[in-house]
Design an enzyme around this catalytic site. Structure first.
Site, short mmCIF file in Angstrom:
data_model
loop_
_atom_site.label_atom_id
_atom_site.label_comp_id
_atom_site.label_asym_id
_atom_site.label_seq_id
_atom_site.Cartn_x
_atom_site.Cartn_y
_atom_site.Cartn_z
N SER A 1 0.83 -1.21 0.00
CA SER A 1 0.00 0.00 0.00
C SER A 1 0.86 1.26 0.00
O SER A 1 2.01 1.24 0.48
CB SER A 1 -0.89 0.01 1.25
OG SER A 1 -1.58 1.23 1.37
N TYR B 1 -2.26 -0.94 10.38
CA TYR B 1 -2.34 -1.34 8.97
C TYR B 1 -1.09 -0.89 8.21
O TYR B 1 -0.46 -1.68 7.49
CB TYR B 1 -3.59 -0.72 8.36
CG TYR B 1 -3.76 -0.92 6.87
CD1 TYR B 1 -4.33 -2.07 6.34
CD2 TYR B 1 -3.36 0.08 5.96
CE1 TYR B 1 -4.50 -2.24 4.99
CE2 TYR B 1 -3.54 -0.08 4.59
CZ TYR B 1 -4.11 -1.24 4.11
OH TYR B 1 -4.28 -1.41 2.75
P1 NAD Z 1 -11.70 -5.65 -0.94
O1 NAD Z 1 -12.51 -5.50 0.27
O2 NAD Z 1 -12.37 -5.77 -2.24
O3 NAD Z 1 -10.71 -6.88 -0.82
C1 NAD Z 1 -10.13 -7.29 0.38
C2 NAD Z 1 -10.41 -8.77 0.49
O4 NAD Z 1 -9.63 -9.29 1.56
C3 NAD Z 1 -11.85 -9.09 0.83
O5 NAD Z 1 -12.62 -9.25 -0.33
C4 NAD Z 1 -11.72 -10.39 1.60
O6 NAD Z 1 -12.04 -11.48 0.77
C5 NAD Z 1 -10.26 -10.47 1.93
N1 NAD Z 1 -10.06 -10.69 3.37
C6 NAD Z 1 -10.05 -9.77 4.35
N2 NAD Z 1 -9.84 -10.38 5.54
C7 NAD Z 1 -9.71 -11.69 5.27
C8 NAD Z 1 -9.48 -12.84 6.08
N3 NAD Z 1 -9.29 -12.75 7.41
N4 NAD Z 1 -9.43 -14.05 5.47
C9 NAD Z 1 -9.60 -14.16 4.15
N5 NAD Z 1 -9.79 -13.12 3.33
C10 NAD Z 1 -9.85 -11.90 3.89
O7 NAD Z 1 -10.69 -4.40 -0.94
P2 NAD Z 1 -9.38 -4.10 -1.80
O8 NAD Z 1 -9.14 -2.66 -1.58
O9 NAD Z 1 -9.47 -4.62 -3.17
O10 NAD Z 1 -8.26 -4.87 -0.98
C11 NAD Z 1 -7.29 -5.70 -1.60
C12 NAD Z 1 -5.92 -5.37 -1.04
O11 NAD Z 1 -5.55 -4.07 -1.46
C13 NAD Z 1 -5.81 -5.37 0.47
O12 NAD Z 1 -4.61 -6.03 0.85
C14 NAD Z 1 -5.72 -3.91 0.82
O13 NAD Z 1 -5.01 -3.70 2.01
C15 NAD Z 1 -4.95 -3.41 -0.38
N6 NAD Z 1 -5.02 -1.97 -0.63
C16 NAD Z 1 -6.21 -1.38 -0.89
C17 NAD Z 1 -6.23 -0.02 -1.14
C18 NAD Z 1 -7.51 0.68 -1.43
O14 NAD Z 1 -7.53 1.92 -1.39
N7 NAD Z 1 -8.59 -0.01 -1.72
C19 NAD Z 1 -5.06 0.73 -1.13
C20 NAD Z 1 -3.86 0.08 -0.87
C21 NAD Z 1 -3.85 -1.27 -0.62
#
Ligand code: NAD
Ligand code: MG
Length: 334
Positions: free
Chosen positions: A226, A239
């Site tokens: 991130s 986080y």
């Molecule tokens: P999202 O909610 O679509 O995806 C996150 C997924 O993580 C969920 O769908 C869920 O299936 C899974 N998850 C969470 N806790 C879990 C657990 N205990 N066991 C199994 N699965 C679990 O959101 P996203 O933003 O697409 O997130 C994907 C990745 O991107 C994450 O690692 C997040 O930290 C990272 N990220 C997101 C952003 C943002 O702004 N959306 C920015 C930087 C990094």
């Protein structure tokens, strides 16, 4: 399952086309394929211009795509595959929604079979992603499970390997944060800190450990870190620390697995419009989400997926390992 209107329409069209006339998604051209590249690009930038921010909204974690306004763009109508991952087998944790769904669609259209990890509460989102993988003409496997414990991580990898007949790409994408407890150290709550550390950090270690014996030369691991690893928000102390640790793990694991011909990389997204945001943030931060980037808007999952395709491609990224690729809307990853 009640898919969001946009997606039901897409499904509806494809379901009512005779089987013989349907093209695999990987070969399908978007409607604007005849236009010059620059014009097409400009059109998509206008469509993705979220400078107005997002309507106030909130969900309970883990959040569902169908309850988001607007529904994110995962590349359903735009991603065109070029056979970059032909015949490869990928496990994508958190593959049901958001960035993971966009990566699943892109990987499938590039020729990969895909196992989708997700939480049991996200069954409807996982089935929607599975549908896109199958419409690309590839095999999809659903592997539900809460990754906070080692045994589930091992079981999820084993089921993915069993279902796909092996493993070439591990995408550690599942992640969690909690930004409703107030700023700073006083806002930290034990149950959330525990879940953040176990999901974002412990699980990645156990998933890599379980997957490693199955990976051969040309295989790769890609972890979602991130912008928070570089430019941390006081509201996300725990986080941000896990994401910085994952950057470190990426370099270290690349050194450890390099001699076996396995590449290890990461993608560091900036603010991306996914269910994680309305599920774990206060509505006040949703309305301005992404506005502080140089491009002035949040990104869509579809705009992040190509970075994973590049890093997963044994041909395109054959000498790329131990790197973190930023997809941040202009925020520095230094
Ligand atoms: P999202 O909610 O679509 O995806 C996150 C997924 O993580 C969920 O769908 C869920 O299936 C899974 N998850 C969470 N806790 C879990 C657990 N205990 N066991 C199994 N699965 C679990 O959101 P996203 O933003 O697409 O997130 C994907 C990745 O991107 C994450 O690692 C997040 O930290 C990272 N990220 C997101 C952003 C943002 O702004 N959306 C920015 C930087 C990094
Ligand atoms: Mg989800």
């Amino acid at each position: 399952m009640t898919p969001e209107p946009e997606q039901s329409e897409r499904q509806h069209e494809s379901q009512h086309q005779p089987e013989s006339q349907r093209q695999p998604e990987s070969q399908r051209q978007p409607e604007s394929a005849g236009e010059p590249e620059v014009a097409r690009h400009a059109e998509s930038m206008v469509r993705r211009d979220d400078k107005g921010g997002f309507p106030a909204q909130q969900q309970d974690p883990p959040g569902l795509t169908s309850r988001m306004h607007p529904v994110p763009d995962h590349g359903e109508d735009t991603y065109i595959g070029h056979g970059r991952l032909e015949g490869l087998r990928a496990l994508i944790t958190g593959g049901d929604s958001g960035i993971g769904r966009a990566v699943a669609i892109a990987f499938a259209r590039e020729g990969a079979d895909v196992a989708i990890g997700y939480l049991p509460d996200e069954q409807s989102d996982a089935e929607e992603t599975l549908g896109w993988v199958e419409r690309a003409g590839r095999k999809g496997v659903l592997v539900p499970g809460d990754l906070v414990d080692r045994e589930t991580c091992r079981r999820v990898v084993a089921q993915a390997v069993g279902g796909l007949g092996g493993l070439d790409i591990l995408v550690n994408n599942a992640g969690y944060h909690w930004d409703r407890g107030g700023d700073g150290i006083e806002g930290l709550q034990p149950e959330h800190v525990e879940r953040v550390l176990r999901t974002n950090l412990h699980a990645v270690l156990w998933l890599c450990q379980a997957a490693s014996p199955h990976l051969g030369t040309g295989a790769s691991i890609i972890t979602t870190t991130s912008i928070q690893a570089y430019d941390p928000s006081p509201a996300l102390l725990d986080y941000a620390a896990t994401k910085a640790a994952l950057n470190n793990l990426t370099v270290n694991l690349a050194a450890a697995l390099g001699p076996r011909g396995i590449r290890v990389n990461a993608v560091a997204p900036g603010p991306i419009w996914t269910p994680l945001q309305p599920a774990t943030r206060g509505t006040d931060t949703i309305e301005t989400f992404g506005a502080d980037t140089p491009l002035g808007r949040a990104g869509q999952p579809a705009e992040v997926a190509p970075a994973y395709v590049f890093l997963a491609s044994p041909a395109d990224a054959s000498y790329v390992s131990g790197t973190v690729l930023g997809v941040t809307g202009g925020k520095a990853t230094l």
